[in-house]
Design an enzyme around this catalytic site. Structure first.
Site, short mmCIF file in Angstrom:
data_model
loop_
_atom_site.label_atom_id
_atom_site.label_comp_id
_atom_site.label_asym_id
_atom_site.label_seq_id
_atom_site.Cartn_x
_atom_site.Cartn_y
_atom_site.Cartn_z
N PHE A 92 -28.33 -27.03 38.21
CA PHE A 92 -26.92 -26.83 38.50
C PHE A 92 -25.98 -28.03 38.04
O PHE A 92 -26.46 -28.89 37.51
CB PHE A 92 -27.33 -27.54 40.05
CG PHE A 92 -26.75 -28.94 39.89
CD1 PHE A 92 -26.36 -29.54 40.19
CD2 PHE A 92 -28.78 -29.90 40.67
CE1 PHE A 92 -26.21 -31.01 41.10
CE2 PHE A 92 -28.37 -30.97 41.40
CZ PHE A 92 -27.84 -31.63 41.19
N CYS A 93 -24.81 -27.33 37.37
CA CYS A 93 -23.62 -28.14 37.51
C CYS A 93 -22.83 -28.21 38.59
O CYS A 93 -22.91 -28.01 39.29
CB CYS A 93 -22.83 -27.34 36.31
SG CYS A 93 -23.31 -25.93 36.27
N TRP A 94 -21.53 -27.93 38.28
CA TRP A 94 -20.10 -28.23 38.60
C TRP A 94 -20.52 -26.88 40.01
O TRP A 94 -20.15 -27.31 41.44
CB TRP A 94 -19.09 -28.17 38.02
CG TRP A 94 -17.94 -27.85 39.61
CD1 TRP A 94 -16.73 -27.22 39.31
CD2 TRP A 94 -17.64 -29.16 40.57
NE1 TRP A 94 -15.86 -27.07 40.19
CE2 TRP A 94 -16.02 -28.36 40.94
CE3 TRP A 94 -17.99 -29.12 41.24
CZ2 TRP A 94 -15.68 -28.94 42.59
CZ3 TRP A 94 -17.99 -29.75 42.76
CH2 TRP A 94 -16.15 -29.37 42.90
N GLY A 97 -22.05 -22.75 36.42
CA GLY A 97 -21.31 -22.10 35.44
C GLY A 97 -22.22 -21.91 34.19
O GLY A 97 -23.32 -22.28 33.80
N TYR A 121 -22.99 -27.04 42.09
CA TYR A 121 -22.74 -28.82 43.31
C TYR A 121 -21.41 -28.19 44.09
O TYR A 121 -22.31 -28.59 45.54
CB TYR A 121 -22.41 -29.82 42.51
CG TYR A 121 -22.30 -31.04 43.78
CD1 TYR A 121 -22.50 -31.74 43.83
CD2 TYR A 121 -20.67 -31.47 44.10
CE1 TYR A 121 -23.02 -32.62 45.18
CE2 TYR A 121 -20.51 -32.32 44.47
CZ TYR A 121 -21.81 -32.66 45.24
OH TYR A 121 -21.33 -34.20 46.54
#
Length: 357
Positions: A92-94, A97, A121
Site C-alpha cells: 500500500f501507498c497513500w 496509486g 493508507y
C-alpha cells in the site's frame, strides 16, 4: 497475479504482511501499526518527483520516477521478501496509486503472489475513523485513579504482561499525561497513530467483559480520547491507587529521569516543562522552583510540584469518585498488581454467573 483487496478484507486475512511503500517520512508520521516500510522513494527522491510533477507535468514525473527506481528493483524485491516471510505481501501507498502499483507489478513479474490495498493508507485511515465514531464498547472499564507517582502506569504495564486486558492510553499517545509527559525515553504520537493503536487494541479485546484503564483526561499529549471512551471511563468501576509521598517522589524520578545522560539537556527540559505551568503557581513557589532547577536538585523539584501543583488538582477531581471507589495501596507494586488481578477475576466470575456487579 495482483489481487486488489479492501481494508476490511485485509484486516480479516491473518496471512497478509502489510508493506508500506511510502517514503520514510510519511511512514514515520503515521502508518498501520504492524506495517513494514519498504520505500519506493526516499524523502529526497519523493520531493524531486513531486517538484517535477508540479513544474513539468505527470509524464516527466513518471519518467524521473522510473529512472530513480530502476536500479533499486532487485533490492526492493529482496526487502519485501524479507519482510513477508511466512505470509503474503499486501502493498500500500497513500491512496492506492502508482507507488503501490509499481511495487506490486515488480513482485508479479517475479511470480510472487501479491495483494494491493484498495484506496491505500487513506482508505485504512477512513476505515479506522469511521469505526471509532460508532464504536460499540461492550466491556466495562476498571478505571485506575490516583495521585501522580502512585504507580498507575506501572501497574497497567505489569497487568498487560500477565495477559490481563489493558488500554494503555499513555503508551498509545506517547505521553505520560502531565506537563512533563515527553521527558525521558518516550516519543509523542499523533492522532492518526493513536486512533489506529486504540482501535486495534479494542478489537483484540472485544470479547472481554472488563478492561483496565487509567483515568486519563480528554487530551493526552497531542491526542484526544474519543467521546465513547470518556463516557465509559465515567461509568467505569473506580479504583483509587494510593502510595506514600516518598515512594511517589522516587517513582517519578525513576520514570522521568531514566536513561537521561545529558545533565544540561535535562535541566533545559525541566525548566521548559515548569514554564508551561508556572503561571498557575504563586511567586514564592516559582522562585524556589527556579532555584532548585538551577541547583539540579530534582528530588526537591518533584516534591514542590507534587505539593503545590499536582496533588491539589488531582485531589479535587478524585473527590468525585471517592465514595464508591475501591482503594488500593501500591507501595508494593507486585502486591498492587495481584490485588488488581483479584478484582478482575472476581468481576469476571460474577459476570459468568449472571450476578450483578
Amino acid at each position: 497475479m495482483i489481487r486488489e483487496i479492501s481494508v476490511e478484507e485485509a484486516l480479516n486475512n491473518p496471512r497478509l504482511r502489510w508493506v508500506d511503500v511510502r517514503s520514510p517520512g510519511e511512514f514515520a508520521e503515521a502508518t498501520v501499526p504492524w506495517a513494514v516500510n519498504v520505500p519506493l522513494f526516499d524523502d529526497e527522491e519523493r520531493a524531486r518527483v513531486g517538484t517535477c510533477y508540479k513544474q513539468q507535468g505527470r509524464e516527466k514525473a513518471i519518467q524521473l520516477g522510473v529512472r530513480i527506481v530502476s536500479p533499486k528493483i532487485p533490492s526492493l524485491l529482496e526487502q519485501v521478501e524479507e519482510a513477508t516471510q511466512g505470509g503474503e505481501p499486501l502493498i500500500f501507498c497513500w491512496r492506492g496509486g502508482m507507488r503501490s502499483k509499481a511495487v506490486a507489478t515488480f513482485l508479479d513479474l517475479a511470480d510472487r503472489p501479491v495483494y494491493r490495498l484498495a484506496g491505500g493508507y487513506r482508505a485504512y485511515r477512513q476505515y479506522v475513523v469511521s469505526r471509532l465514531e460508532s464504536y460499540d464498547l461492550r466491556a466495562r472499564l476498571i478505571v485506575l485513579h490516583g495521585l501522580t507517582g502512585v504507580g498507575k502506569t506501572d501497574i497497567l504495564k505489569r497487568l498487560s504482561r500477565e495477559g490481563v486486558p489493558v488500554l494503555d492510553l499513555e503508551e498509545m499517545a506517547g505521553h505520560r499525561g502531565s506537563a512533563f509527559g515527553t521527558l525521558g525515553e518516550i516519543r509523542p504520537r499523533n492522532q492518526k497513530m493513536f486512533d489506529s493503536l486504540l482501535f486495534h487494541t479494542l478489537e483484540r479485546f472485544k470479547d472481554e467483559p472488563y478492561l483496565f484503564m487509567e483515568a486519563e483526561s480528554k487530551r493526552i499529549g497531542r491526542v484526544l480520547m474519543p467521546d465513547f471512551l470518556e463516557e465509559a471511563k465515567t461509568a467505569g468501576i473506580p479504583v483509587i491507587v494510593e502510595a506514600s509521598f516518598d515512594v511517589r517522589v522516587s517513582r517519578i524520578l525513576e520514570t522521568y529521569l531514566r536513561g537521561e545522560t545529558d545533565p544540561d539537556r535535562l535541566q533545559q527540559q525541566v525548566a521548559g516543562a515548569v514554564s508551561r505551568i508556572e503561571r498557575r503557581l504563586p511567586p514564592d513557589v516559582r522562585k524556589e522552583l527556579a532555584l532548585r532547577i538551577g541547583e539540579r536538585d530534582w528530588r526537591r523539584v518533584v516534591e514542590i510540584l507534587l505539593e503545590k501543583y499536582y496533588d491539589p488538582r488531582y485531589l479535587y477531581s478524585q473527590e468525585k469518585v471517592e465514595g464508591e471507589a475501591i482503594h488500593l495501596n501500591a507501595d508494593d507494586l507486585e502486591a498492587a498488581v495481584e490485588a488488581c488481578k483479584e478484582i478482575w477475576n472476581r468481576l469476571r466470575r460474577r459476570t459468568a454467573t449472571d450476578i450483578p456487579v
